[in-house]
Design a protein around this motif. Structure first.
Motif, mmCIF file in Angstrom:
data_model
loop_
_atom_site.group_PDB
_atom_site.id
_atom_site.type_symbol
_atom_site.label_atom_id
_atom_site.label_comp_id
_atom_site.label_asym_id
_atom_site.label_seq_id
_atom_site.Cartn_x
_atom_site.Cartn_y
_atom_site.Cartn_z
ATOM 1 N N SER A 67 24.418 -31.157 33.957
ATOM 2 C CA SER A 67 23.312 -30.409 34.558
ATOM 3 C C SER A 67 23.789 -29.061 35.068
ATOM 4 C CB SER A 67 22.688 -31.200 35.710
ATOM 5 O OG SER A 67 22.114 -32.389 35.238
ATOM 6 N N LEU A 68 24.934 -29.048 35.736
ATOM 7 C CA LEU A 68 25.480 -27.780 36.215
ATOM 8 C C LEU A 68 25.831 -26.863 35.048
ATOM 9 C CD1 LEU A 68 27.760 -28.885 39.191
ATOM 10 C CD2 LEU A 68 25.461 -27.919 39.260
ATOM 11 N N ASP A 69 26.382 -27.426 33.976
ATOM 12 C CA ASP A 69 26.655 -26.628 32.776
ATOM 13 C C ASP A 69 25.379 -26.002 32.242
ATOM 14 O OD1 ASP A 69 29.316 -27.382 32.951
ATOM 15 O OD2 ASP A 69 29.205 -28.846 31.304
ATOM 16 N N SER A 70 24.302 -26.776 32.222
ATOM 17 C CA SER A 70 23.027 -26.289 31.719
ATOM 18 C C SER A 70 22.467 -25.178 32.605
ATOM 19 C CB SER A 70 22.020 -27.440 31.625
ATOM 20 O OG SER A 70 20.775 -26.968 31.201
ATOM 21 N N VAL A 71 22.554 -25.362 33.916
ATOM 22 C CA VAL A 71 22.064 -24.343 34.846
ATOM 23 C C VAL A 71 22.859 -23.056 34.680
ATOM 24 C CG1 VAL A 71 21.894 -23.750 37.299
ATOM 25 C CG2 VAL A 71 21.127 -25.983 36.507
ATOM 26 N N ARG A 72 24.168 -23.171 34.570
ATOM 27 C CA ARG A 72 25.011 -21.982 34.378
ATOM 28 C C ARG A 72 24.693 -21.287 33.062
ATOM 29 N NH1 ARG A 72 29.765 -25.571 36.057
ATOM 30 N NH2 ARG A 72 29.715 -25.368 38.318
ATOM 31 N N ALA A 73 24.521 -22.068 32.001
ATOM 32 C CA ALA A 73 24.214 -21.486 30.697
ATOM 33 C C ALA A 73 22.859 -20.791 30.711
ATOM 34 C CB ALA A 73 24.247 -22.571 29.613
ATOM 35 N N ALA A 74 21.886 -21.393 31.380
ATOM 36 C CA ALA A 74 20.553 -20.783 31.451
ATOM 37 C C ALA A 74 20.601 -19.459 32.191
ATOM 38 C CB ALA A 74 19.578 -21.741 32.134
ATOM 39 N N GLY A 75 21.473 -19.359 33.168
ATOM 40 C CA GLY A 75 21.610 -18.109 33.905
ATOM 41 C C GLY A 75 22.206 -16.994 33.079
ATOM 42 N N ARG A 76 22.886 -17.329 32.002
ATOM 43 C CA ARG A 76 23.502 -16.320 31.137
ATOM 44 C C ARG A 76 22.627 -15.932 29.955
ATOM 45 N NH1 ARG A 76 28.036 -19.864 32.132
ATOM 46 N NH2 ARG A 76 27.618 -20.886 30.162
ATOM 47 N N ARG A 77 21.569 -16.690 29.708
ATOM 48 C CA ARG A 77 20.704 -16.416 28.558
ATOM 49 C C ARG A 77 19.448 -15.683 28.987
ATOM 50 N NH1 ARG A 77 21.320 -22.004 27.456
ATOM 51 N NH2 ARG A 77 19.427 -22.616 28.479
#
Length: 166
Positions: A67-77
């Motif tokens: 989930s944290l990986d997903s949140v971080r990735a969404a912040g970069r896209r």
């Protein structure tokens, strides 16, 4: 000697809990993708899990990390949208706008929000929550207590009749 259950049984037993945790952390839109990533990661590592281990806590830990990986990735896209939705949480909490408690939960500090989700959605003990978020069980217990107190205050302030818990 304990033998491990088939992996499919873990999915059956703990899939709903893992999905609730994913929804609480990443929101309803991304939750199913994170859920799938969680179980793919778990499948790869399942052979290394000791037979007597707490599988639910192990899965929730993996879900937390994914989930944290997903949140971080969404912040970069960059995400192109036509119009901004009204009342949506930037944190991706579950529920439609105006559904009540999740609007208030979104206002809590990150650690309090996560501890409350793990305790009351995943029903994890504070010792396991401390391992996931870092810190001690006492600190996790305190974060939950502070978060619930703040949440009650937010709900009371928003309610025309005062605190519904009195």
């Amino acid at each position: 000697m304990d033998t491990k259950q088939p992996f499919e049984k873990l999915v059956e037993l703990h899939g709903a809990t893992v999905l609730r945790v994913c929804r609480a952390v990443v929101g309803p839109v991304e939750a199913e993708d994170v859920w799938q990533e969680t179980f793919l990661s778990a499948l790869r590592a399942y052979c290394d899990l000791p037979a007597g281990a707490n599988a639910e806590a192990w899965l929730v830990t993996i879900a937390h990390r994914r989930s944290l990986d997903s949140v971080r990735a969404a912040g970069r896209r960059a995400v192109p949208i036509a119009d901004l939705p009204e009342g949506r949480s930037r944190l991706g909490n579950p529920g439609p706008p105006g559904d009540g408690v999740w609007e208030h939960v979104a206002l809590l500090p990150d650690k309090q929000r996560r501890v409350i989700a793990y305790r009351y959605l995943a029903d994890l003990p504070f010792g396991e929550i401390a391992e996931i978020v870092g810190g001690t069980p006492a600190a996790a217990r305190r974060a939950a207590s502070d978060g619930l107190r703040k949440l009650r205050g937010l709900v009371a302030a928003a309610s025309p009749k005062g605190d519904p818990y009195d």
